[in-house]
Motif scaffolding. Structure first.
Motif, short mmCIF file in Angstrom:
data_model
loop_
_atom_site.label_atom_id
_atom_site.label_comp_id
_atom_site.label_asym_id
_atom_site.label_seq_id
_atom_site.Cartn_x
_atom_site.Cartn_y
_atom_site.Cartn_z
N ASP A 103 0.86 -1.18 0.00
CA ASP A 103 0.00 0.00 0.00
C ASP A 103 0.90 1.23 0.00
OD1 ASP A 103 -1.60 2.15 1.90
OD2 ASP A 103 -2.87 1.09 0.49
N VAL A 104 0.60 2.15 -0.90
CA VAL A 104 1.45 3.33 -1.03
C VAL A 104 1.49 4.14 0.25
CG1 VAL A 104 1.81 5.46 -2.34
CG2 VAL A 104 1.02 3.41 -3.51
N ASP A 105 0.32 4.30 0.89
CA ASP A 105 0.26 5.07 2.14
C ASP A 105 1.10 4.40 3.23
OD1 ASP A 105 -1.41 6.89 0.93
OD2 ASP A 105 -3.24 5.83 1.55
N GLN A 106 1.04 3.07 3.29
CA GLN A 106 1.84 2.37 4.28
C GLN A 106 3.34 2.54 4.02
OE1 GLN A 106 0.55 -1.69 4.23
NE2 GLN A 106 -1.40 -1.26 5.24
N VAL A 107 3.70 2.56 2.74
CA VAL A 107 5.11 2.76 2.40
C VAL A 107 5.56 4.15 2.84
CG1 VAL A 107 6.76 2.95 0.50
CG2 VAL A 107 5.05 1.13 0.49
N HIS A 108 4.73 5.17 2.59
CA HIS A 108 5.08 6.53 3.02
C HIS A 108 5.19 6.61 4.54
CE1 HIS A 108 5.11 8.46 -0.83
NE2 HIS A 108 3.87 8.08 -1.12
N ASP A 109 4.27 5.97 5.24
CA ASP A 109 4.33 5.97 6.71
C ASP A 109 5.60 5.29 7.20
OD1 ASP A 109 1.89 7.23 6.73
OD2 ASP A 109 0.73 5.39 7.03
N MET B 170 8.45 5.04 5.60
CA MET B 170 9.61 5.89 5.32
C MET B 170 9.68 7.05 6.31
SD MET B 170 11.10 4.30 2.96
CE MET B 170 12.38 5.51 2.68
N ASP B 171 8.52 7.59 6.70
CA ASP B 171 8.51 8.66 7.71
C ASP B 171 9.03 8.14 9.04
OD1 ASP B 171 7.48 10.39 5.86
OD2 ASP B 171 5.39 10.08 6.46
#
Length: 218
Positions: free
Chosen positions: A121-127, A129-130
């Motif tokens: 999931d793209v949102d999970q990947v961004h989270d 990385m944050d």
């Protein structure tokens, strides 16, 4: 099968050959035509020899040899044209075959990539990385805190130390300029044993009488 069935139904449709099969057939045809070229070139050379041999002695034989030579040369030209056409057709098939293989590989890679991203999931990947960036910042702060010697004399005034050092240097300079005689370090050491004393002279009778007269006069 009746005649009418053959007319209306026609011949059974044959399966089209694959690109690889067609390329193989074209290569075989090219090899056969090249061998035919070599044969015709040898025949032309032999007819030329015959023409030169009988050009003056037997003109009829020479003319017949020239006719055969012309026919061979014509066949050779036809084979050259046929080979050029076959070569172009083979190259086109090889290019199409290559393109088909490339497209199949690209589709295979696209399907694999799609499967790999299926559970992402793209949102999970961004989270994620944050979070990684945040933990890196925390680790950096901890490293800076550990490497900073807070409890090891940072409260000492550097200017005060410089001033004290200058005073000590000035005192040493004054001592060197004013010290003309030997210093305490340069004087000889006091002997540890007692020095011998001079023995007192023994008083005579005259001296005793003189001492008594001096006491009476006073």
């Amino acid at each position: 099968m009746s005649f009418l069935s053959k007319v209306f139904l026609g011949k059974k449709e044959e399966k089209a050959p694959t690109a690889s099969e067609a390329i193989q057939k074209l290569r075989e045809t090219e090899d056969m035509l090249i061998k035919k070229q070599d044969f015709l070139e040898k025949k032309i050379e032999s007819e030329l020899i015959l023409v030169k041999k009988n050009g003056t002695n037997n003109r009829r034989v020479a003319i017949q040899a020239l006719k055969r030579k012309k026919r061979y040369e014509k066949q050779l030209q036809q084979i050259d044209g046929t080979l050029a056409t076959i070569e172009m057709q083979r190259e086109a098939l090889e290019g199409a075959n290559t393109n088909t293989a490339v497209l199949q590989t690209m589709k295979f890679a696209a399907d694999a990539l799609k499967t790999a991203h299926k559970h992402m999931d793209v949102d999970q990947v961004h989270d994620m990385m944050d979070e990684i960036a945040e933990q890196q910042d925390v680790a950096k702060e901890i490293s800076e805190a550990i490497s900073n010697p807070v409890a090891f004399g940072n409260d000492i005034d550097e200017e005060e130390l410089e001033k004290e050092l200058e005073e000590l240097e000035q005192e040493e300079l004054d001592r060197e300029l004013l010290g003309t005689g030997p210093t305490a370090d340069q004087l000889p050491d006091v002997p540890a044993t007692q020095l011998p004393t001079k023995p007192k002279p023994i008083a005579s009778e005259d001296d005793e009488e003189l001492r008594q007269l001096q006491q009476w006069a006073t």
